[in-house]
Design an enzyme around this catalytic site. Structure first.
Site, PDB file in Angstrom:
ATOM      1  N   GLN A   1       9.473  -3.093   1.496  1.00 14.35           N
ATOM      2  CA  GLN A   1      10.185  -2.388  -0.087  1.00 14.35           C
ATOM      3  C   GLN A   1      11.684  -2.459   0.282  1.00 14.35           C
ATOM      4  O   GLN A   1      12.303  -2.404  -1.023  1.00 14.35           O
ATOM      5  CB  GLN A   1       9.460  -1.460   0.165  1.00 14.35           C
ATOM      6  CG  GLN A   1       9.809  -0.191   0.436  1.00 14.35           C
ATOM      7  CD  GLN A   1       8.821  -0.279   2.289  1.00 14.35           C
ATOM      8  OE1 GLN A   1       8.417  -1.034   2.370  1.00 14.35           O
ATOM      9  NE2 GLN A   1       8.610   1.112   2.799  1.00 14.35           N
TER      10      GLN A   1
ATOM     11  N   ASP B   1       7.808  -6.301   8.479  1.00 13.66           N
ATOM     12  CA  ASP B   1       7.672  -4.595   8.243  1.00 13.66           C
ATOM     13  C   ASP B   1       8.434  -3.271   7.142  1.00 13.66           C
ATOM     14  O   ASP B   1       9.586  -4.394   6.929  1.00 13.66           O
ATOM     15  CB  ASP B   1       7.609  -3.700   9.507  1.00 13.66           C
ATOM     16  CG  ASP B   1       6.742  -2.808   9.767  1.00 13.66           C
ATOM     17  OD1 ASP B   1       5.579  -2.659   8.421  1.00 13.66           O
ATOM     18  OD2 ASP B   1       6.964  -2.467  10.545  1.00 13.66           O
ATOM     19  N   GLU B   2       7.893  -2.920   6.919  1.00 21.16           N
ATOM     20  CA  GLU B   2       8.900  -2.183   5.233  1.00 21.16           C
ATOM     21  C   GLU B   2       9.109  -3.242   4.337  1.00 21.16           C
ATOM     22  O   GLU B   2      11.054  -3.043   4.021  1.00 21.16           O
ATOM     23  CB  GLU B   2       9.432  -1.752   6.315  1.00 21.16           C
ATOM     24  CG  GLU B   2       9.868  -0.370   7.022  1.00 21.16           C
ATOM     25  CD  GLU B   2       8.588   0.616   6.773  1.00 21.16           C
ATOM     26  OE1 GLU B   2       8.718   1.156   5.410  1.00 21.16           O
ATOM     27  OE2 GLU B   2       8.058   1.418   7.286  1.00 21.16           O
TER      28      GLU B   2
ATOM     29  N   CYS C   1      -3.415  10.089  -5.757  1.00 23.28           N
ATOM     30  CA  CYS C   1      -4.399   9.376  -6.497  1.00 23.28           C
ATOM     31  C   CYS C   1      -3.254   9.911  -8.233  1.00 23.28           C
ATOM     32  O   CYS C   1      -2.319  10.828  -7.787  1.00 23.28           O
ATOM     33  CB  CYS C   1      -5.469   9.575  -7.152  1.00 23.28           C
ATOM     34  SG  CYS C   1      -5.454  11.065  -7.393  1.00 23.28           S
TER      35      CYS C   1
ATOM     36  N   LYS D   1      -0.301  -0.368   7.128  1.00 24.70           N
ATOM     37  CA  LYS D   1       0.109  -1.642   6.785  1.00 24.70           C
ATOM     38  C   LYS D   1       1.071  -2.154   7.694  1.00 24.70           C
ATOM     39  O   LYS D   1       0.551  -2.723   8.696  1.00 24.70           O
ATOM     40  CB  LYS D   1       1.169  -1.866   5.315  1.00 24.70           C
ATOM     41  CG  LYS D   1       1.139  -1.342   4.526  1.00 24.70           C
ATOM     42  CD  LYS D   1       2.014  -0.972   3.634  1.00 24.70           C
ATOM     43  CE  LYS D   1       3.022   0.518   3.312  1.00 24.70           C
ATOM     44  NZ  LYS D   1       2.624   1.253   3.856  1.00 24.70           N
ATOM     45  N   THR D   2       1.558  -1.354   8.516  1.00 24.48           N
ATOM     46  CA  THR D   2       1.889  -1.491  10.586  1.00 24.48           C
ATOM     47  C   THR D   2       0.630  -2.051  11.436  1.00 24.48           C
ATOM     48  O   THR D   2       1.159  -2.768  11.558  1.00 24.48           O
ATOM     49  CB  THR D   2       3.531  -0.791  10.618  1.00 24.48           C
ATOM     50  OG1 THR D   2       4.397  -0.334   9.616  1.00 24.48           O
ATOM     51  CG2 THR D   2       4.049  -0.750  12.570  1.00 24.48           C
TER      52      THR D   2
ATOM     53  N   CYS E   1      -6.304   8.913  -1.525  1.00 25.26           N
ATOM     54  CA  CYS E   1      -6.114  10.470  -1.685  1.00 25.26           C
ATOM     55  C   CYS E   1      -6.196  11.147  -0.671  1.00 25.26           C
ATOM     56  O   CYS E   1      -6.880  11.739  -0.410  1.00 25.26           O
ATOM     57  CB  CYS E   1      -6.440  10.630  -3.148  1.00 25.26           C
ATOM     58  SG  CYS E   1      -5.437  11.990  -3.924  1.00 25.26           S
TER      59      CYS E   1
ATOM     60  N   GLY F   1       0.367  -1.056   0.504  1.00 28.15           N
ATOM     61  CA  GLY F   1      -0.175   0.410   0.282  1.00 28.15           C
ATOM     62  C   GLY F   1       0.791   0.922  -0.441  1.00 28.15           C
ATOM     63  O   GLY F   1       2.146   1.319  -0.125  1.00 28.15           O
ATOM     64  N   THR F   2       0.473   2.752  -0.171  1.00 29.79           N
ATOM     65  CA  THR F   2       0.952   3.291   0.237  1.00 29.79           C
ATOM     66  C   THR F   2       0.972   4.258   1.833  1.00 29.79           C
ATOM     67  O   THR F   2       0.609   2.935   1.880  1.00 29.79           O
ATOM     68  CB  THR F   2       0.315   4.448  -0.433  1.00 29.79           C
ATOM     69  OG1 THR F   2      -1.158   4.796  -0.028  1.00 29.79           O
ATOM     70  CG2 THR F   2       0.053   4.402  -2.579  1.00 29.79           C
TER      71      THR F   2
HETATM   72 ZN   LIG Z   1      -6.113  12.381  -5.882  1.00 30.06          ZN
END
Ligand SMILES: [Zn+2]
Length: 195
Positions: free
Chosen positions: A86, A83-84, A178, A15-16, A141, A9-10
């Site tokens: 990426q 976690d993390e 977004c 997430k955590t 967003c 996810g962004t």
């Molecule tokens: Zn937007």
């Protein structure tokens, strides 16, 4: 054979928080979990997995790019949470894949898909290649009500694509955006700089 999961996810998609909730429910059942994270993420203090919502726990294992996992340590474990993810190296993700197969323990990785320039992180790329199940943790967003897709970097309050891809710290801020807002906010900065 257990599965390797990638839940991406962004920024700001909890997430955590999701990871800590999974860890908590295993603990409630007196099942052992191992929580890991990359060593380089020291945003909230070295070795602590902390959600913006305030919950936290210590990481059991900190992962360096060249870490070699000892599979024997995972034999009595019900679930591995990362976690993390990426920021993981390809070779560490490869070992997580092997852990799910060889030790039959589910491995759930949480992380960002792409950096603030919309490019895949190394760890995310390898997880997209190897994971059994890939799910998006959705968030909205910051600027409108569409689903966030990218991470917009603000440097001194201004949207930017400058700086290194891996930059952790309090001076920069990242917002979920977004595709439309991400593009228009960066365009605004470019127009202002051209004045
Ligand atoms: Zn937007």
């Amino acid at each position: 054979m257990a599965k390797l999961y990638f839940r991406y996810g962004t920024v700001g998609s909890a997430k955590t928080l999701n990871l800590l909730a999974v860890a908590h429910s295993y603990s409630q059942q007196e099942k052992r979990v191992i929580v890991m994270k990359p060593a380089l993420d020291d945003r909230f203090g070295y070795g602590v997995v902390k959600s913006r919502a305030g919950l936290q726990r210590d990481a059991d294992i900190l992962l360096e790019p060249a870490t070699v996992l000892n599979q024997a340590e995972f034999k009595e474990v019900s679930c591995v949470l990362v976690d993390e993810a990426q920021f993981l190296s390809r070779q560490v993700v490869d070992q997580l894949r092997a852990l799910a197969i060889d030790i039959d323990v589910p491995v759930i990785c949480y992380g960002l898909r792409s950096d603030f320039r919309t490019e895949l992180f190394e760890g995310a790329q390898r997880l997209f290649e190897l994971a059994d199940e890939i799910t998006e943790i959705k968030t909205t967003c910051f600027f409108c009500n569409r689903r966030a897709l990218f991470n917009l970097k603000l440097l001194n309050g201004k949207p930017t694509t400058d700086g290194p891809s891996i930059e952790l710290g309090a001076e920069e801020k990242y917002l979920p955006a977004c595709a439309g807002c991400y593009t228009s906010k960066l365009e605004e900065t470019r127009l202002l700089q051209a004045l």
